[in-house]
Motif scaffolding. Structure first.
Motif, PDB file in Angstrom:
ATOM      1  N   LEU A 286      -5.887 -33.025 -17.854  1.00 35.06           N
ATOM      2  CA  LEU A 286      -7.108 -33.178 -18.655  1.00 35.06           C
ATOM      3  C   LEU A 286      -7.554 -31.804 -19.143  1.00 35.06           C
ATOM      4  CD1 LEU A 286      -9.416 -35.117 -19.608  1.00 35.06           C
ATOM      5  CD2 LEU A 286     -10.644 -34.421 -17.533  1.00 35.06           C
ATOM      6  N   LEU A 287      -7.636 -31.648 -20.470  1.00 34.54           N
ATOM      7  CA  LEU A 287      -8.014 -30.365 -21.064  1.00 34.54           C
ATOM      8  C   LEU A 287      -9.411 -30.372 -21.668  1.00 34.54           C
ATOM      9  CD1 LEU A 287      -4.696 -29.330 -22.873  1.00 34.54           C
ATOM     10  CD2 LEU A 287      -5.523 -28.618 -20.614  1.00 34.54           C
ATOM     11  N   ALA A 288      -9.947 -31.541 -21.983  1.00 38.29           N
ATOM     12  CA  ALA A 288     -11.288 -31.627 -22.560  1.00 38.29           C
ATOM     13  C   ALA A 288     -11.846 -33.021 -22.319  1.00 38.29           C
ATOM     14  CB  ALA A 288     -11.261 -31.324 -24.059  1.00 38.29           C
ATOM     15  N   ARG A 289     -13.170 -33.059 -22.077  1.00 38.84           N
ATOM     16  CA  ARG A 289     -13.867 -34.337 -21.920  1.00 38.84           C
ATOM     17  C   ARG A 289     -15.266 -34.192 -22.514  1.00 38.84           C
ATOM     18  NH1 ARG A 289     -14.969 -34.646 -16.564  1.00 38.84           N
ATOM     19  NH2 ARG A 289     -13.016 -35.627 -15.925  1.00 38.84           N
ATOM     20  N   SER A 290     -15.575 -35.037 -23.500  1.00 40.35           N
ATOM     21  CA  SER A 290     -16.891 -35.002 -24.134  1.00 40.35           C
ATOM     22  C   SER A 290     -17.936 -35.644 -23.231  1.00 40.35           C
ATOM     23  CB  SER A 290     -16.851 -35.744 -25.467  1.00 40.35           C
ATOM     24  OG  SER A 290     -15.997 -35.112 -26.382  1.00 40.35           O
ATOM     25  N   PRO A 291     -19.211 -35.356 -23.461  1.00 42.57           N
ATOM     26  CA  PRO A 291     -20.268 -36.019 -22.685  1.00 42.57           C
ATOM     27  C   PRO A 291     -20.268 -37.522 -22.925  1.00 42.57           C
ATOM     28  CG  PRO A 291     -21.139 -34.146 -23.931  1.00 42.57           C
ATOM     29  CD  PRO A 291     -19.748 -34.388 -24.433  1.00 42.57           C
ATOM     30  N   ALA A 292     -20.698 -38.262 -21.930  1.00 41.85           N
ATOM     31  CA  ALA A 292     -20.850 -39.700 -22.070  1.00 41.85           C
ATOM     32  C   ALA A 292     -22.244 -40.032 -22.602  1.00 41.85           C
ATOM     33  CB  ALA A 292     -20.629 -40.390 -20.726  1.00 41.85           C
ATOM     34  N   TYR A 293     -22.371 -41.218 -23.198  1.00 39.86           N
ATOM     35  CA  TYR A 293     -23.653 -41.815 -23.586  1.00 39.86           C
ATOM     36  C   TYR A 293     -24.375 -41.106 -24.728  1.00 39.86           C
ATOM     37  CZ  TYR A 293     -22.648 -43.596 -18.974  1.00 39.86           C
ATOM     38  OH  TYR A 293     -22.006 -44.139 -17.893  1.00 39.86           O
ATOM     39  N   GLN A 294     -23.696 -40.271 -25.477  1.00 43.58           N
ATOM     40  CA  GLN A 294     -24.334 -39.602 -26.605  1.00 43.58           C
ATOM     41  C   GLN A 294     -23.307 -39.322 -27.687  1.00 43.58           C
ATOM     42  OE1 GLN A 294     -24.851 -35.061 -25.782  1.00 43.58           O
ATOM     43  NE2 GLN A 294     -25.169 -36.092 -23.810  1.00 43.58           N
ATOM     44  N   GLU A 295     -23.782 -39.246 -28.928  1.00 38.24           N
ATOM     45  CA  GLU A 295     -22.913 -38.842 -30.021  1.00 38.24           C
ATOM     46  C   GLU A 295     -22.529 -37.380 -29.808  1.00 38.24           C
ATOM     47  OE1 GLU A 295     -24.019 -41.602 -33.773  1.00 38.24           O
ATOM     48  OE2 GLU A 295     -25.394 -39.931 -33.446  1.00 38.24           O
ATOM     49  N   HIS A 296     -21.275 -37.052 -30.172  1.00 39.51           N
ATOM     50  CA  HIS A 296     -20.815 -35.696 -29.864  1.00 39.51           C
ATOM     51  C   HIS A 296     -19.608 -35.333 -30.719  1.00 39.51           C
ATOM     52  CE1 HIS A 296     -20.375 -32.108 -27.383  1.00 39.51           C
ATOM     53  NE2 HIS A 296     -19.080 -32.352 -27.327  1.00 39.51           N
ATOM     54  N   LEU A 297     -19.587 -34.092 -31.170  1.00 39.19           N
ATOM     55  CA  LEU A 297     -18.417 -33.515 -31.835  1.00 39.19           C
ATOM     56  C   LEU A 297     -17.756 -32.537 -30.864  1.00 39.19           C
ATOM     57  CD1 LEU A 297     -19.897 -32.666 -35.357  1.00 39.19           C
ATOM     58  CD2 LEU A 297     -18.536 -34.665 -34.724  1.00 39.19           C
ATOM     59  N   ALA A 298     -16.468 -32.733 -30.618  1.00 39.85           N
ATOM     60  CA  ALA A 298     -15.732 -31.852 -29.697  1.00 39.85           C
ATOM     61  C   ALA A 298     -14.564 -31.210 -30.430  1.00 39.85           C
ATOM     62  CB  ALA A 298     -15.212 -32.635 -28.498  1.00 39.85           C
ATOM     63  N   CYS A 299     -14.420 -29.886 -30.282  1.00 40.79           N
ATOM     64  CA  CYS A 299     -13.318 -29.141 -30.900  1.00 40.79           C
ATOM     65  C   CYS A 299     -12.156 -29.020 -29.931  1.00 40.79           C
ATOM     66  CB  CYS A 299     -13.774 -27.735 -31.276  1.00 40.79           C
ATOM     67  SG  CYS A 299     -14.784 -27.703 -32.739  1.00 40.79           S
ATOM     68  N   MET A 300     -10.951 -29.203 -30.456  1.00 39.54           N
ATOM     69  CA  MET A 300      -9.732 -29.081 -29.668  1.00 39.54           C
ATOM     70  C   MET A 300      -8.757 -28.214 -30.454  1.00 39.54           C
ATOM     71  SD  MET A 300      -9.601 -33.075 -28.504  1.00 39.54           S
ATOM     72  CE  MET A 300     -11.006 -33.788 -27.635  1.00 39.54           C
ATOM     73  N   ASP A 301      -8.470 -27.029 -29.946  1.00 37.40           N
ATOM     74  CA  ASP A 301      -7.645 -26.050 -30.656  1.00 37.40           C
ATOM     75  C   ASP A 301      -6.221 -26.045 -30.123  1.00 37.40           C
ATOM     76  OD1 ASP A 301      -9.709 -25.149 -32.324  1.00 37.40           O
ATOM     77  OD2 ASP A 301     -10.468 -23.810 -30.768  1.00 37.40           O
ATOM     78  N   ALA A 302      -5.268 -25.971 -31.055  1.00 40.00           N
ATOM     79  CA  ALA A 302      -3.856 -26.022 -30.669  1.00 40.00           C
ATOM     80  C   ALA A 302      -3.041 -25.038 -31.508  1.00 40.00           C
ATOM     81  CB  ALA A 302      -3.305 -27.433 -30.862  1.00 40.00           C
ATOM     82  N   THR A 303      -1.870 -24.699 -30.989  1.00 43.20           N
ATOM     83  CA  THR A 303      -0.899 -23.905 -31.743  1.00 43.20           C
ATOM     84  C   THR A 303       0.416 -24.661 -31.807  1.00 43.20           C
ATOM     85  OG1 THR A 303      -0.284 -22.712 -29.713  1.00 43.20           O
ATOM     86  CG2 THR A 303      -1.939 -21.691 -31.155  1.00 43.20           C
ATOM     87  N   TRP A 304       1.090 -24.545 -32.955  1.00 38.87           N
ATOM     88  CA  TRP A 304       2.354 -25.236 -33.210  1.00 38.87           C
ATOM     89  C   TRP A 304       3.389 -24.204 -33.624  1.00 38.87           C
ATOM     90  CZ3 TRP A 304       5.335 -29.263 -32.664  1.00 38.87           C
ATOM     91  CH2 TRP A 304       6.320 -29.595 -33.604  1.00 38.87           C
ATOM     92  N   ASN A 305       4.483 -24.123 -32.859  1.00 37.79           N
ATOM     93  CA  ASN A 305       5.517 -23.129 -33.147  1.00 37.79           C
ATOM     94  C   ASN A 305       6.730 -23.729 -33.861  1.00 37.79           C
ATOM     95  OD1 ASN A 305       6.918 -24.518 -31.190  1.00 37.79           O
ATOM     96  ND2 ASN A 305       6.834 -22.887 -29.649  1.00 37.79           N
ATOM     97  N   GLY A 306       6.558 -24.953 -34.342  1.00 39.43           N
ATOM     98  CA  GLY A 306       7.653 -25.640 -35.008  1.00 39.43           C
ATOM     99  C   GLY A 306       8.395 -26.607 -34.118  1.00 39.43           C
ATOM    100  N   LYS A 307       8.201 -26.453 -32.793  1.00 37.10           N
ATOM    101  CA  LYS A 307       8.848 -27.354 -31.837  1.00 37.10           C
ATOM    102  C   LYS A 307       7.868 -27.911 -30.804  1.00 37.10           C
ATOM    103  CE  LYS A 307      13.437 -25.178 -32.026  1.00 37.10           C
ATOM    104  NZ  LYS A 307      14.521 -24.533 -31.234  1.00 37.10           N
ATOM    105  N   THR A 308       6.911 -27.088 -30.409  1.00 39.83           N
ATOM    106  CA  THR A 308       6.004 -27.451 -29.327  1.00 39.83           C
ATOM    107  C   THR A 308       4.556 -27.284 -29.775  1.00 39.83           C
ATOM    108  OG1 THR A 308       7.616 -26.703 -27.678  1.00 39.83           O
ATOM    109  CG2 THR A 308       5.351 -27.014 -26.933  1.00 39.83           C
ATOM    110  N   LEU A 309       3.731 -28.276 -29.433  1.00 39.92           N
ATOM    111  CA  LEU A 309       2.296 -28.219 -29.710  1.00 39.92           C
ATOM    112  C   LEU A 309       1.569 -27.944 -28.401  1.00 39.92           C
ATOM    113  CD1 LEU A 309       0.097 -28.685 -31.951  1.00 39.92           C
ATOM    114  CD2 LEU A 309      -0.064 -31.029 -31.068  1.00 39.92           C
TER     115      LEU A 309
END
Length: 391
Positions: A226-249
Motif C-alpha cells: 500500500l503506497l497511498a490511501r485517501s481519507p474516508a467519508y469525504q471528497e478528496h483529490l490524491a496525487c500519485m507520482d510515478a516514473t516510467w523507464n520504458g519497461k517498469t512503472l
C-alpha cells in the motif's frame, strides 16, 4: 525516463442529477489541473449518473442526458487524460462503462465485464457484460481499465496482463461494511501480484438510501504494498507520482491516511448516510423523538454531527408511565447539543383513541395493543411536524 502524475478524484454525486454531477466533474477537473497539473484524472464508477442508478436506467431519456454530459466532459479535457464512469446505451443493450477522454474527445471506451448480483447489487438486471479488455497507451505505459467488481474476479486482471498492461486503473463504487477496507486492501494486493502491475483504485464517496460509499481510494504497488490511501467519508483529490523507464512503472509513496477503529468507522458511516439522505432529498432538517434513553440520544448525536444543531429538532412525548428522570434527561440532552426542543404529552390523544375504541375493546384484556397505540400517537406527532416544517 518519463515522470507521470495521476490524481484520484473521489467525489460525491447525486443519483439522477446528471447535469449537476457533470458540473461537479468539470469543476473537479479544473481544480485538479490547477493544483496538481496531472497527466491523468481518475473518477469513480458510474459517477455521471450516480450509484446505484437502479430503475433510472430504464428511462428512455437517460442516454440522451448522458451523451450531453460526455460531450461536456470531452470538451473540458486538454493535455490530461480523464476517465469517468457512466451508463452507455447501445443497440445490443446497456453497459456499465468507463470513457477515456483526452484532447477534447473520447479516445477509448471500456465496458464492465464482471457484474455483481449479490447482496446489495443487482447489476445483471440492468447491464450486459462487457467482453473485451482495454489496454491503452498512457504516455508510453500500457494501461488497463477495470470497473469495481472486475478486480474482485481473476479474469479481467489476467486478460490485461496477457495484453502487456503495466498499470491497472480501477473505477469503483464499493459500499461500506465493517471491516470492508481491510478486505479491499488485501484484494488489491492480490491483484497487483497476479497482474505484476500497480493498481490505482478510485472509490465513490457518499450516501444513497441504505448504502454508504466510504471513499478511501488507494494505490498499491506491483509487489502488493500500500503506497497511498485517501481519507474516508469525504471528497478528496490524491496525487500519485510515478516514473516510467520504458519497461517498469514505479510509484513514489504518497499520503496514507490512518484507518479508524471499527466503531468510529461505523459512526462516521451513519453520519455521512444521514447527511446525504437529508440533503440529497432536499429536506430542511430532521425531527426526532427524544425519550431520554440511550438509543434516541445516539440518534440525536448522529443527526447533529450530520447536519448541525440548527437543523435538528427534538420532541419529548411523555405519557403517564414516563418517569420524571426520562423527561429531565431528554431536556438535558437537547440543551447540551443545542437543538430546538419541545415537550408534547401524548396523553390527550391516547385517551381520545381509547374512548373511540371503547366498544371495540369491550370485554378484552389490555395487551400490547395499548402499548403500540402509544407509539402510533408519537409517530403521528412526528409525521405532522415533519410535514408541516419540511423536515
Amino acid at each position: 525516463m518519463t515522470t507521470l502524475r495521476i490524481v484520484t478524484a473521489q467525489i460525491n454525486p447525486v443519483v439522477g442529477d446528471i447535469e449537476g454531477n457533470t458540473d461537479k466533474i468539470l469543476d473537479t477537473i479544473a481544480r485538479a489541473t490547477a493544483a496538481h497539473n496531472p497527466q491523468l484524472i481518475l473518477f469513480p464508477e458510474l459517477v455521471v449518473a450516480g450509484y446505484p442508478p437502479e430503475d433510472l436506467l430504464l428511462r428512455a431519456s437517460l442516454s440522451h442526458r448522458v451523451d450531453r454530459a460526455l460531450q461536456r466532459i470531452a470538451q473540458a479535457t486538454s493535455e490530461a487524460y480523464v476517465i469517468v464512469g457512466y451508463p452507455r446505451s447501445r443497440e445490443d443493450g446497456l453497459y456499465n462503462a468507463a470513457g477515456v477522454f483526452y484532447r477534447g474527445r473520447m479516445q477509448y471506451e471500456y465496458f464492465k465485464q464482471c457484474l455483481p448480483n449479490y447482496r446489495v447489487f443487482d447489476e445483471k438486471r440492468y447491464f450486459r457484460e462487457g467482453k473485451e479488455s482495454l489496454v491503452f497507451d498512457f504516455f508510453g505505459v500500457p494501461t488497463a481499465v477495470s470497473i469495481c467488481e472486475d478486480v474482485w474476479q481473476d479474469g479481467p486482471t489476467s486478460a490485461a496482463r496477457s495484453q502487456g498492461a503495466q498499470l491497472m486503473l480501477n473505477l469503483s463504487a464499493s459500499p461500506f461494511h465493517a471491516g470492508k477496507q481491510i478486505e479491499r486492501e488485501a484484494l488489491l494486493a492480490q491483484r497487483a501480484w497476479q497482474g505484476g502491475m500497480p493498481v490505482v483504485y478510485c472509490n465513490l464517496v457518499g450516501g444513497q438510501d441504505e448504502l454508504v460509499f466510504d471513499g478511501a481510494s488507494m494505490l498499491v504497488s506491483k509487489e502488493g504494498e500500500l503506497l497511498a490511501r485517501s481519507p474516508a467519508y469525504q471528497e478528496h483529490l490524491a496525487c500519485m507520482d510515478a516514473t516510467w523507464n520504458g519497461k517498469t512503472l514505479s510509484f513514489a509513496e504518497g499520503d496514507i491516511t490512518d484507518l479508524k477503529p471499527v466503531l468510529e468507522d461505523v459512526y462516521e458511516t451513519l453520519v455521512l448516510g444521514v447527511r446525504d439522505y437529508v440533503n440529497k432529498n432536499g429536506f430542511k432538517g430532521v425531527v426526532l423523538g427524544l425519550s431520554g434513553g440511550i438509543d434516541s440520544a445516539l440518534t440525536l448525536a448522529i443527526a447533529v454531527d450530520a447536519l448541525g444543531a440548527e437543523r435538528v429538532e427534538a420532541v419529548m412525548m411523555p405519557f403517564r408511565y414516563t418517569s420524571s428522570m426520562s423527561v429531565s434527561d431528554a431536556e438535558e440532552q437537547a440543551r447540551l447539543l443545542g437543538v430546538r426542543y419541545s415537550c408534547i404529552s401524548i396523553e390527550p390523544m391516547y385517551d381520545a383513541f381509547m374512548a373511540a375504541l371503547a366498544d371495540e375493546f369491550a370485554g378484552l384484556d389490555a395487551d400490547t395493543t395499548e402499548q403500540n397505540l402509544q407509539a402510533r400517537c408519537r409517530g403521528v406527532l412526528l409525521m405532522a411536524i415533519s410535514n408541516k416544517k419540511g423536515s
